[in-house]
Design an enzyme around this catalytic site. Structure first.
Site, PDB file in Angstrom:
ATOM      1  N   HIS A  61       0.873  -1.174   0.000  1.00  0.00           N
ATOM      2  CA  HIS A  61       0.000   0.000   0.000  1.00  0.00           C
ATOM      3  C   HIS A  61       0.915   1.229   0.000  1.00  0.00           C
ATOM      4  O   HIS A  61       2.008   1.189   0.571  1.00  0.00           O
ATOM      5  CB  HIS A  61      -0.825  -0.059   1.293  1.00  0.00           C
ATOM      6  CG  HIS A  61      -1.917   0.948   1.411  1.00  0.00           C
ATOM      7  ND1 HIS A  61      -1.682   2.275   1.673  1.00  0.00           N
ATOM      8  CD2 HIS A  61      -3.263   0.818   1.327  1.00  0.00           C
ATOM      9  CE1 HIS A  61      -2.844   2.918   1.754  1.00  0.00           C
ATOM     10  NE2 HIS A  61      -3.821   2.051   1.543  1.00  0.00           N
TER      11      HIS A  61
ATOM     12  N   ASP B 234       2.931  -4.405   8.101  1.00  0.00           N
ATOM     13  CA  ASP B 234       1.699  -3.634   7.993  1.00  0.00           C
ATOM     14  C   ASP B 234       0.536  -4.624   8.109  1.00  0.00           C
ATOM     15  O   ASP B 234       0.255  -5.385   7.189  1.00  0.00           O
ATOM     16  CB  ASP B 234       1.708  -2.916   6.633  1.00  0.00           C
ATOM     17  CG  ASP B 234       0.360  -2.314   6.261  1.00  0.00           C
ATOM     18  OD1 ASP B 234      -0.611  -2.491   7.020  1.00  0.00           O
ATOM     19  OD2 ASP B 234       0.286  -1.679   5.195  1.00  0.00           O
TER      20      ASP B 234
ATOM     21  N   LYS C 136     -10.771  -0.874   9.948  1.00  0.00           N
ATOM     22  CA  LYS C 136     -10.895  -2.038   9.060  1.00  0.00           C
ATOM     23  C   LYS C 136     -11.336  -3.267   9.832  1.00  0.00           C
ATOM     24  O   LYS C 136     -11.505  -4.340   9.256  1.00  0.00           O
ATOM     25  CB  LYS C 136      -9.574  -2.288   8.348  1.00  0.00           C
ATOM     26  CG  LYS C 136      -9.299  -1.164   7.341  1.00  0.00           C
ATOM     27  CD  LYS C 136      -8.207  -1.481   6.388  1.00  0.00           C
ATOM     28  CE  LYS C 136      -8.088  -0.315   5.405  1.00  0.00           C
ATOM     29  NZ  LYS C 136      -6.851  -0.342   4.653  1.00  0.00           N
TER      30      LYS C 136
END
Ligand SMILES: *Cc1c(COP(=O)(O)O)cnc(C)c1O
Length: 404
Positions: free
Chosen positions: A121, A198, A224
């Site tokens: 990302h 991550d 999330k």
């Protein structure tokens, strides 16, 4: 028995309509929805004990402090950190990564090497590029295969005693690949490099054990995983957090301030300048409670069923190609239909009440790798159903017929 209908009752938003159709929400990799139990924690905070923490002698402040610190302990237990002060509250994964990248400015020398995976990302690329620019360190990329799996042999070849840091996601938000982070961490440690994982996309699906992984840093965003936006965590091993300088200066992070010199507070406060997202932290704890009540094994099994079902059904559509076909993957499906722009499919699906994401998913290098402008991404949560998969498949068929 996994009772998805009972679970759906906890999420009021799933009852709404979009463009006159029942909402089919398949953009969970961007953000998940919030159950009543978490909303109740938010309302309870503002209704009963809203106050600034850590400073007040008054009752409300003490109650808020206790609940905020209790949330930190919940997070510690969930990720099995050895110490609660290894859990730093942040505004989310992006903030967590920037905190670490900033800290390494003082620890790197020109020519040191940083390894980034090819499927990151942007928030796990850009802060490191900025760090490399500041320090003269060199950023090298761990390549991936056409299936969307990291090339582990190439990774091992890239490692050397110059490697200072390796960063990689646990699960790719664009492809769904579950990366072999145990091996990545072990191999990095063998050359003395630290590892940041991550975990933004993994935390909703997998319960990571930071001690078992022996990871140096692990990052999560609450939004999330059924929590609110604007809050998340950085796990860091105590020895690393002690080595890194503070990220921001201000209240809460100090021991003593004079105009000549300031000394910093102990962990975790050294990294928590200013009034934090108190309510958000408490709600993050409530979200973890909610997900743990359902159980991560049950969640993983059910989502796997959805993934298999949706993959099989989507592949029946002529001209449809799935990007990210790793052996080990989670409930994220990125796809395109030959000759059709992903954005156009997304627009038609929205008319049908179906929320998917289209574009590069904050991972442009992956799109460049496949030489495509973007994909349509359907990402499933434990509250989605096979019936919703069917609605998606019918919607995609309709869109394809209209656009071809
Ligand atoms: C969402 C996501 C991020 C960024 O998280 P923010 O909450 O926007 O800070 C980083 N990495 C991955 C893999 C993600 O899925």
């Amino acid at each position: 028995m996994f009772d998805v209908q009972k679970i759906r009752k906890d999420f009021p938003i799933l009852n709404r309509e979009v463009n006159g159709k029942p909402l089919v929400y398949l953009d969970n990799a961007a953000t998940s929805h919030t159950p009543k139990q978490v909303m109740d924690a938010i309302v309870d905070y503002y209704s009963n004990y809203n106050a600034n923490i850590h400073r007040g002698v008054h009752t409300l402040s003490q109650e808020a402090t206790d609940k905020y610190e209790a949330a930190r302990h919940k997070i510690q237990n969930h990720f099995n950190a050895a110490k609660s002060h290894e859990i730093i509250f942040t505004s989310g994964t992006t903030h967590s990564i920037n905190l670490v990248a900033n800290g390494f400015s003082t620890l790197l020398e020109k020519g040191d090497e940083l390894l980034v995976s090819a499927m990151e990302h942007h928030s796990n690329i850009v802060p490191w590029q900025m760090l490399a620019e500041r320090t003269g360190a060199i950023l090298k990329v761990i390549p991936m295969s056409i299936k969307g799996e990291l090339e582990m042999d190439a990774y091992v070849r890239l490692l050397s005693d110059k490697t200072k840091l390796v960063f990689c996601n646990h699960i790719s938000n664009a492809l769904g690949t579950i990366n072999p982070i145990d091996e990545i961490i072990q191999k990095a440690h063998a050359v003395g490099a630290a590892v940041l994982i991550d975990g933004a996309q993994a935390a909703p699906h997998i319960k990571a054990d930071v001690q078992k992984l022996d990871v140096d840093f692990y990052t999560v965003s609450a939004h999330k995983m059924c929590g609110p936006t604007g809050v998340g965590m950085l796990y860091g091993k105590e020895e690393w957090l002690n080595k890194l300088p503070p990220y921001q200066g201000g209240g809460e992070m100090i021991a003593e301030v004079t105009f000549e010199k300031t000394t910093y507070a102990d962990l975790p406060h050294k990294f928590e300048a200013g009034t934090p997202n108190i309510c958000g932290g408490i709600a993050f704890g409530a979200a973890l409670d909610y997900m743990n009540d359902i159980g991560f094994e049950a969640i993983a099994a059910y989502e796997h069923e959805l993934l298999e079902y949706a993959t099989q059904k989507l592949l029946e559509i002529k001209g449809l190609k799935i990007y990210g076909t790793a052996k080990n993957k989670t409930s994220v499906i990125s796809f395109n239909i030959e000759g059709v722009h992903p954005y156009d499919i997304g627009t038609i699906l929205d008319k049908l009440g179906i929320a998917v994401r289209t574009g590069h998913h904050c991972a442009q290098p992956i799109m460049d790798f496949y030489k495509i402008p973007g994909t349509v991404r359907a990402s499933f949560c434990f509250y989605n159903t096979k019936n919703e998969v069917d609605v998606l498949v019918e919607g995609v068929k309709k869109a394809a017929a209209m656009l071809k």
